[in-house]
Design an enzyme around this catalytic site. Structure first.
Site, PDB file in Angstrom:
ATOM      1  N   CYS A 155      37.691  -1.736 -46.344  1.00 42.34           N
ATOM      2  CA  CYS A 155      38.090  -2.742 -47.330  1.00 42.34           C
ATOM      3  C   CYS A 155      38.846  -2.038 -48.451  1.00 42.34           C
ATOM      4  O   CYS A 155      38.414  -0.981 -48.929  1.00 42.34           O
ATOM      5  CB  CYS A 155      36.845  -3.425 -47.893  1.00 42.34           C
ATOM      6  SG  CYS A 155      37.201  -4.682 -49.136  1.00 42.34           S
ATOM      7  N   HIS A 194      36.145 -11.348 -42.502  1.00 47.14           N
ATOM      8  CA  HIS A 194      36.035 -10.381 -43.604  1.00 47.14           C
ATOM      9  C   HIS A 194      36.631 -10.960 -44.889  1.00 47.14           C
ATOM     10  O   HIS A 194      36.021 -10.883 -45.965  1.00 47.14           O
ATOM     11  CB  HIS A 194      36.747  -9.082 -43.205  1.00 47.14           C
ATOM     12  CG  HIS A 194      36.772  -8.032 -44.266  1.00 47.14           C
ATOM     13  ND1 HIS A 194      36.052  -6.855 -44.175  1.00 47.14           N
ATOM     14  CD2 HIS A 194      37.427  -7.974 -45.461  1.00 47.14           C
ATOM     15  CE1 HIS A 194      36.261  -6.141 -45.272  1.00 47.14           C
ATOM     16  NE2 HIS A 194      37.107  -6.786 -46.068  1.00 47.14           N
ATOM     17  N   GLU A 195      37.823 -11.565 -44.779  1.00 49.32           N
ATOM     18  CA  GLU A 195      38.508 -12.088 -45.975  1.00 49.32           C
ATOM     19  C   GLU A 195      37.834 -13.355 -46.503  1.00 49.32           C
ATOM     20  O   GLU A 195      37.760 -13.561 -47.722  1.00 49.32           O
ATOM     21  CB  GLU A 195      39.989 -12.350 -45.674  1.00 49.32           C
ATOM     22  CG  GLU A 195      40.790 -11.125 -45.225  1.00 49.32           C
ATOM     23  CD  GLU A 195      40.666  -9.916 -46.135  1.00 49.32           C
ATOM     24  OE1 GLU A 195      40.348 -10.076 -47.322  1.00 49.32           O
ATOM     25  OE2 GLU A 195      40.871  -8.792 -45.637  1.00 49.32           O
ATOM     26  N   HIS A 210      35.120 -12.550 -48.756  1.00 48.51           N
ATOM     27  CA  HIS A 210      35.583 -12.268 -50.131  1.00 48.51           C
ATOM     28  C   HIS A 210      35.650 -13.548 -50.968  1.00 48.51           C
ATOM     29  O   HIS A 210      35.307 -13.547 -52.147  1.00 48.51           O
ATOM     30  CB  HIS A 210      36.984 -11.637 -50.122  1.00 48.51           C
ATOM     31  CG  HIS A 210      36.993 -10.159 -49.890  1.00 48.51           C
ATOM     32  ND1 HIS A 210      36.388  -9.261 -50.745  1.00 48.51           N
ATOM     33  CD2 HIS A 210      37.561  -9.416 -48.910  1.00 48.51           C
ATOM     34  CE1 HIS A 210      36.576  -8.028 -50.294  1.00 48.51           C
ATOM     35  NE2 HIS A 210      37.287  -8.092 -49.174  1.00 48.51           N
TER      36      HIS A 210
END
Ligand code: QAP
Ligand code: CO
Length: 173
Positions: A95, A137-138, A141
């Protein structure tokens, strides 16, 4: 314009990002800045909160088999929702907000994504492999979550130790 990327343990990374409602020139210029920031930082994915904008925006540029990234392969994803996630896949993730640290993380193997493009138009895509991993993953966030929060207790302890050591070394250099 390249924007500064915020890094762990910056508390801003814990923010839950808000839905986008206006798809105007300001948003387009921001998306262009995100692209520049991601490419100049050698990233394949970037969420807006990583450049301190708490809005539900992310961009991806998945490399081909030879590891080459092409601007035409960039996907701009706004207000995403995951549907029908299936199977599991493990991949060594990193990341841009946790530089220098990589660990195996389990994700769904395939999914359908509903999202809006930069003009506010609804779009759908089917994802597997690296694209499916990057999307999850994003989107984490956007919920204020980092991949390191998925580590087991012992791996997390190993991370804290290694990361703090690396931070200290950076300070002293
Ligand atoms: C998220 O990650 C991701 O530590 C995007 O020193 C991760 O672009 C998607 C990077 C895994 C799919 C699979 C990390 C660059 C880039 C670093 C990134 C670093 C330099 C990470
Ligand atoms: Co990240």
């Amino acid at each position: 314009m390249k924007l500064p990327i915020i890094t762990y343990p910056d508390k801003l990374l814990k923010t839950r990002s808000q839905e986008v409602t206006t798809f105007d020139q300001t948003l387009h210029a921001f998306l262009d800045d995100m692209f520049e920031t991601m490419m100049e930082s050698n990233g394949i994915g970037l969420a807006a909160i990583q450049v301190a904008h708490p809005i539900r925006v992310l961009i991806l540029c998945i490399p081909d088999e030879e590891g080459n990234q092409f601007k035409e392969n960039t996907i701009e994803i706004i207000n995403p929702v995951i549907h029908n996630p299936q199977g599991t896949i493990i991949y060594q993730e990193g990341c841009l907000s946790v530089p220098g640290f990589y660990e195996d993380i389990e994700r769904f193997a395939t999914l359908t994504l509903h999202y809006r493009d930069r003009h506010g138009n609804e779009s759908t895509l089917e994802a597997n492999e690296l694209l499916a991993i990057a999307i999850q993953h994003e989107i984490d966030h956007l919920e204020g979550k980092l991949f390191i929060e998925k580590l087991t207790y012992n791996r997390r302890k190993k991370f804290e130790k290694e990361y703090k050591r690396a931070l200290k070394e950076k300070k002293n250099s």
